[in-house]
Write a protein that holds these residues in place. Structure first.
Motif, PDB file in Angstrom:
ATOM      1  N   MET A   1     -15.372  29.622 -53.367  1.00  0.00           N
ATOM      2  CA  MET A   1     -16.724  29.470 -54.101  1.00  0.00           C
ATOM      3  C   MET A   1     -17.845  30.206 -53.300  1.00  0.00           C
ATOM      4  SD  MET A   1     -17.566  26.518 -56.461  1.00  0.00           S
ATOM      5  CE  MET A   1     -18.102  25.460 -55.208  1.00  0.00           C
TER       6      MET A   1
ATOM      7  N   ASN B   1     -17.740  18.759 -63.493  1.00  0.00           N
ATOM      8  CA  ASN B   1     -17.364  20.197 -63.508  1.00  0.00           C
ATOM      9  C   ASN B   1     -17.125  21.130 -62.212  1.00  0.00           C
ATOM     10  OD1 ASN B   1     -17.487  19.766 -66.326  1.00  0.00           O
ATOM     11  ND2 ASN B   1     -19.445  19.837 -66.337  1.00  0.00           N
ATOM     12  N   PHE B   2     -16.442  20.449 -61.333  1.00  0.00           N
ATOM     13  CA  PHE B   2     -16.538  20.985 -60.081  1.00  0.00           C
ATOM     14  C   PHE B   2     -15.065  21.520 -59.733  1.00  0.00           C
ATOM     15  CE2 PHE B   2     -16.363  21.184 -55.303  1.00  0.00           C
ATOM     16  CZ  PHE B   2     -17.585  21.775 -55.006  1.00  0.00           C
ATOM     17  N   PRO B   3     -14.820  22.785 -59.370  1.00  0.00           N
ATOM     18  CA  PRO B   3     -13.476  23.364 -59.385  1.00  0.00           C
ATOM     19  C   PRO B   3     -12.976  22.753 -58.169  1.00  0.00           C
ATOM     20  CG  PRO B   3     -15.237  24.971 -58.507  1.00  0.00           C
ATOM     21  CD  PRO B   3     -15.979  23.818 -58.956  1.00  0.00           C
ATOM     22  N   ASP B   4     -12.057  21.542 -58.293  1.00  0.00           N
ATOM     23  CA  ASP B   4     -11.554  20.866 -57.159  1.00  0.00           C
ATOM     24  C   ASP B   4     -10.434  20.240 -57.743  1.00  0.00           C
ATOM     25  OD1 ASP B   4     -11.024  18.567 -54.970  1.00  0.00           O
ATOM     26  OD2 ASP B   4     -11.431  20.329 -54.135  1.00  0.00           O
ATOM     27  N   PHE B   5      -9.217  20.126 -57.301  1.00  0.00           N
ATOM     28  CA  PHE B   5      -8.125  19.359 -58.169  1.00  0.00           C
ATOM     29  C   PHE B   5      -8.515  17.772 -57.952  1.00  0.00           C
ATOM     30  CE2 PHE B   5      -6.599  18.847 -53.671  1.00  0.00           C
ATOM     31  CZ  PHE B   5      -6.068  17.428 -53.697  1.00  0.00           C
TER      32      PHE B   5
ATOM     33  N   TYR C   1      -8.404  17.927 -47.794  1.00  0.00           N
ATOM     34  CA  TYR C   1      -8.998  17.088 -48.945  1.00  0.00           C
ATOM     35  C   TYR C   1      -9.290  15.736 -48.447  1.00  0.00           C
ATOM     36  CZ  TYR C   1      -3.820  16.055 -49.057  1.00  0.00           C
ATOM     37  OH  TYR C   1      -2.752  15.699 -48.632  1.00  0.00           O
TER      38      TYR C   1
ATOM     39  N   SER D   1     -11.808  16.601 -58.190  1.00  0.00           N
ATOM     40  CA  SER D   1     -13.306  16.268 -58.702  1.00  0.00           C
ATOM     41  C   SER D   1     -13.261  15.007 -59.635  1.00  0.00           C
ATOM     42  CB  SER D   1     -13.527  17.461 -59.707  1.00  0.00           C
ATOM     43  OG  SER D   1     -12.919  18.119 -60.642  1.00  0.00           O
ATOM     44  N   HIS D   2     -12.102  14.939 -60.398  1.00  0.00           N
ATOM     45  CA  HIS D   2     -12.207  13.849 -61.406  1.00  0.00           C
ATOM     46  C   HIS D   2     -12.134  12.535 -60.836  1.00  0.00           C
ATOM     47  CE1 HIS D   2     -11.083  15.992 -65.677  1.00  0.00           C
ATOM     48  NE2 HIS D   2     -12.304  16.459 -64.931  1.00  0.00           N
TER      49      HIS D   2
ATOM     50  N   GLU E   1      -7.548  34.265 -51.338  1.00  0.00           N
ATOM     51  CA  GLU E   1      -8.696  34.417 -52.222  1.00  0.00           C
ATOM     52  C   GLU E   1      -9.820  34.141 -51.588  1.00  0.00           C
ATOM     53  OE1 GLU E   1      -8.719  35.090 -55.300  1.00  0.00           O
ATOM     54  OE2 GLU E   1      -6.574  35.162 -55.831  1.00  0.00           O
TER      55      GLU E   1
ATOM     56  N   TYR F   1       0.327  18.811 -56.715  1.00  0.00           N
ATOM     57  CA  TYR F   1      -0.695  18.457 -55.657  1.00  0.00           C
ATOM     58  C   TYR F   1      -0.384  16.961 -55.129  1.00  0.00           C
ATOM     59  CZ  TYR F   1      -3.553  21.915 -57.822  1.00  0.00           C
ATOM     60  OH  TYR F   1      -4.341  23.100 -58.134  1.00  0.00           O
TER      61      TYR F   1
END
Length: 818
Positions: free
Chosen positions: A764, A653-657, A818, A659-660, A761, A719
């Motif tokens: 985090m 559950n980390f806000p990054d494309f 990344y 993360s999975h 923006e 992405y």
């Protein structure tokens, strides 16, 4: 005509500066040499000569080069070629690349020192207490450095006091070059040259009244007999053996019996290391090796996708042997310094003194000596093992680059510039040296695997574990169910604790993975909900029990744990969350007979800490190893029967494309540490979402399925690998000024790039080290020229600052962030 030199200064300058080469130095100076130059009115720097030419610069009169530091170039033309590519691709300056590349001992910079103004009469009434301390100290010491003034006054930043003393004319400032690398000198003893042999026979009689000198001379001959005349005798060893003192040694030197001399001593390991023959590859390894060699005939870069414990290292060894036998050099890149510990021991058994090691935990002297050894012996076959900074080394005959665990994020440098990725840099470096590059991983990054699928890289797959061992059994523990049934012991489920106990009873070992360090992650008031945060950053402070302090993991700020809430003055202060330190503490209480050790950034700060922990775990002294990502990266322990992932949810559950992808890689890699020799291993994953797609894919060891799911999503949502990213980070101390500048800049960029611009923006963590951050992301599709886009981007931002002089914010570029 005069000769001019374009030099690289170790600063973030937009261009290289030109200096005049004095006639007396023209025959000596060469590209790649260090020279001392003056920048500004008084500051001195070590610069690198980039190129020599006869064209005088326009618009200013160049200063002279003051001095040459080297007798031969310490940076090669191929290194300059790589530096220029990095500066262009990663949108930084050559000076920033130079700062990252050169070990500190090869960089000199002048240091401001304070000297007394003897023309000024001291008037006590004019001086504050701190000012008086400095003036008084300068009466006995001619110069003081800023650091010494800080120690005298007890003030960490004494610049205000120095400015006051300058204004009162009590002091003057001057610049002095700080010393860089000097070869280590060792003191040796030998017989006085020209000592007659007949004098030796009467010498011991003459020394009857000087027993210490006599004993020292006897010890000298004894050591000479043991070591041989060709071996040098150190003064320290001679004094220890004889029990004599320095005065006795000096007396024998005055009598022209013994002579003291100094010689350079290398910090690098010396002496012959016994070598073992290479292991015979099994059928699957031999097939993979043959496929790699075939692929190298057509491709410059090959990906070896081999499951954990498939024996990839033994394939690397065969390729290394092949390259070294041709007299060429090999660079072996690893993501983590911890990984080098086991690897060095293993590879030295095969290649002995041909192995060199280079990483940040080595002393500056050791790194400089490795650098100079490669410069001085460019044609000598060497195997260099190192972390990402090893790509900067001066290779003369590079034949092969191996990037092990190529998917690891540790290969990416996030701060400071150059924000490079060592894997991508290694691929470019290989092309420049006409060397082959082998990427290896059990869980390749999806960008790399996509490139291999598209034919850009060669692809070789090794899907069988060494010795036909089965992959570990992976089971999931539902934390929601365990909590509802009260089957939790602290942060451990009853099932996990039972398995740990069974493994310990069987004399096996356990690895537990938790991707958070510290004791507790949050300190909160139960009355009003106030959370203790860092005063410099927008981040909660982590409690570290071993120092009994709260600490920020970003800026290093620390403070005592508050006894009362600073917001409502309530004494009801509680801690929440947990890290590796808390797990270690709990396990020591629950399993009193087990030896528990932690391996994270806090426990491995000292130079040999990695080696000690890994050695103790290999020897069976440690029963349970609790660690962060360090324990996931390619370590090989034969007695590990159980791996426990304490909380998989924090990974998912980390806000990054990515993360999975990263969660899958971490869990699959840590699972691979289990059951590497003999019996089948077991992995237990604690999670509140046991049916999550990533968890299922890890349990099924389905890399291909995971890749297909993610690549479909990335294509739809623009992405990588289908789009390239450039992230622009803006920094300023004033939040409103930053927001205003960022919004104006994004409007300008949208006129150029359209809908490809996202933001600005706040990230985090919106404030770091008292500077607010805002980010603008530019997404570029494959058909757009990245080079042209970067040129237009720079021009647009430069025009923006010219037209908006009041909007001065710091701009940081990160290409492929990344």
């Amino acid at each position: 005509m005069h000769t001019y030199a374009d030099v690289i200064l170790p600063l973030a300058l937009p261009q290289n500066y030109t200096y005049r080469v004095p006639e007396i130095l023209e025959s000596q100076v060469k590209p790649g040499m260090r020279v001392i130059v003056q920048l500004g009115k008084r500051k001195l720097y070590t610069a690198l000569v980039y190129r020599l030419h006869r064209k005088a610069p326009e618009g200013y009169t160049p200063k002279d080069i003051l001095e040459i530091e080297d007798t031969y170039p310490i940076v090669t033309s191929r290194q300059f070629e790589l530096w220029a590519w990095m500066a262009d691709y990663y949108m930084c300056s050559m000076g920033e690349v130079m700062m990252a590349a050169l070990p500190a001992g090869l960089k000199l910079e002048s240091e401001t020192t304070v000297i007394p103004n003897h023309l000024k009469e001291i008037v006590d009434e004019e001086l504050s207490d701190h000012e008086y301390l400095i003036v008084e100290a300068l009466q006995s010491q001619h110069t003081l450095s800023i650091k010494e003034i800080s120690e005298i006054t007890g003030i960490s930043n004494p610049l205000k006091i120095i400015r006051n003393l300058l204004g009162k004319h009590y002091i003057l400032l001057e610049e002095e070059l700080k010393t860089g690398y000097k070869p280590k000198q060792k003191r040796y003893v030998r017989l006085w040259e020209g000592l007659p042999e007949d004098k030796l026979s009467t010498l011991f009689e003459e020394l009857e009244r000087a027993p210490k000198q006599r004993e020292l001379l006897l010890s000298f001959f004894k050591l000479q007999g043991e070591l041989g005349k060709a071996k040098k005798i150190t003064a320290a060893r001679l004094l220890k053996e004889s029990g004599a003192g320095e005065s006795s040694l000096k007396s024998l030197q005055d009598k022209e019996v013994l002579e003291l001399f100094y010689d350079t001593e290398s910090s690098l390991p010396a002496g012959d290391i016994p070598q073992t023959s290479l292991k015979t590859l099994n059928e699957h390894q031999a097939k993979a090796l043959a496929e790699i060699q075939t692929s190298f005939k057509e491709q410059e870069t090959v990906l070896l996708h081999g499951v954990t414990s498939s024996g990839k290292t033994e394939i690397y060894v065969q390729l290394i042997e092949e390259v070294l036998s041709k007299g060429q050099q090999v660079l072996y890149l690893v993501p983590e310094i911890a990984l080098t510990t086991q690897l060095i021991t293993r590879l030295k058994q095969y290649f002995g003194n041909k192995v060199l090691v280079f990483h940040s935990r080595f002393s500056d002297r050791e790194r400089v000596e490795t650098w100079l050894q490669l410069v001085q012996k460019p044609r000598e076959a060497h195997l260099v093992i190192g972390a990402r900074s090893s790509v900067f080394l001066p290779f003369g005959q590079l034949g092969l680059i191996i990037v092990d665990e190529e998917h690891e994020t540790s290969f990416k440098q996030f701060d400071p510039a150059p924000r490079y990725h060592a894997r991508d840099t290694a691929i470019v470096m290989g092309l420049m040296h006409q060397a082959k590059t082998l990427l290896g991983s059990a869980t390749p990054s999806f960008e790399t695997y996509y490139n291999a699928q598209q034919g850009k890289f060669g692809l070789v797959e090794l899907m069988q574990r060494h010795g036909n061992l089965p992959l570990p059994e992976i089971l999931c523990i539902d934390l929601k169910r365990a909590r509802s049934k009260r089957e939790m012991q602290g942060h451990f489920s009853t099932d996990l604790m039972k398995e740990i106990q069974n493994v310990l009873n069987a004399k096996k070992q356990v690895i537990l993975f938790q991707n958070r360090r510290g004791f507790t992650t949050t300190v909160q008031c139960r009355n009003c909900g106030h959370i203790t945060q860092c005063k410099n950053c927008d981040i909660t402070l982590t409690y570290h029990k071993h120092i009994d302090k709260l600490r920020c993991h970003y800026c290093g700020y620390s403070r005592q744990v508050p006894q009362r809430c600073p917001a409502c003055n309530s004494p009801e202060i509680s801690s929440f969350g947990f890290g590796t330190e808390k797990l270690e503490d709990d396990l020591k209480l629950m399993l009193e007979n087990a030896e528990v050790q932690r391996m994270d950034l806090d426990s491995t700060r000292k130079k040999n800490a990695y080696e000690n922990i890994i050695s103790d775990f290999e020897d069976g002294i440690i029963n349970i190893l609790v660690g962060t990502q360090m324990v996931t990266k390619g370590l090989d322990f034969e007695n590990v029967a159980l791996v426990g992932i304490i909380n998989a949810d924090t990974l998912l559950n980390f806000p990054d494309f990515r993360s999975h992808e990263r969660a899958f890689q971490l869990m699959a890699q840590v699972a691979g540490r289990s059951g590497r020799k003999g019996e089948r291993g077991k992995v237990l994953i604690q999670t509140s979402d046991p049916y999550h797609n990533v968890i299922r894919k890890v349990m099924e060891n389905d890399y291909s399925g995971m890749y297909q799911d993610e690549i479909y999503e990335r294509k739809n949502f623009k992405y990588p690998p289908f789009y390239r990213f450039i992230r622009i980070t803006l920094k300023h101390r004033d939040k409103n000024k930053l927001s205003s500048s960022a919004n104006l800049m994004s409007k300008e960029l949208r006129q150029l790039f359209g809908e490809r611009v996202l933001g600005p923006e706040f990230p985090m963590i919106a404030r770091l080290r008292n500077r607010y951050l805002m980010e603008i992301l530019i997404k570029l599709e494959d058909k757009v020229s990245l080079k042209k886009a970067k040129i237009r981007l720079r021009e647009t931002i430069e025009d923006f600052f010219r037209e908006n002089a009041d909007h001065k914010v710091q701009v940081i570029y990160d290409v492929d962030p990344y």
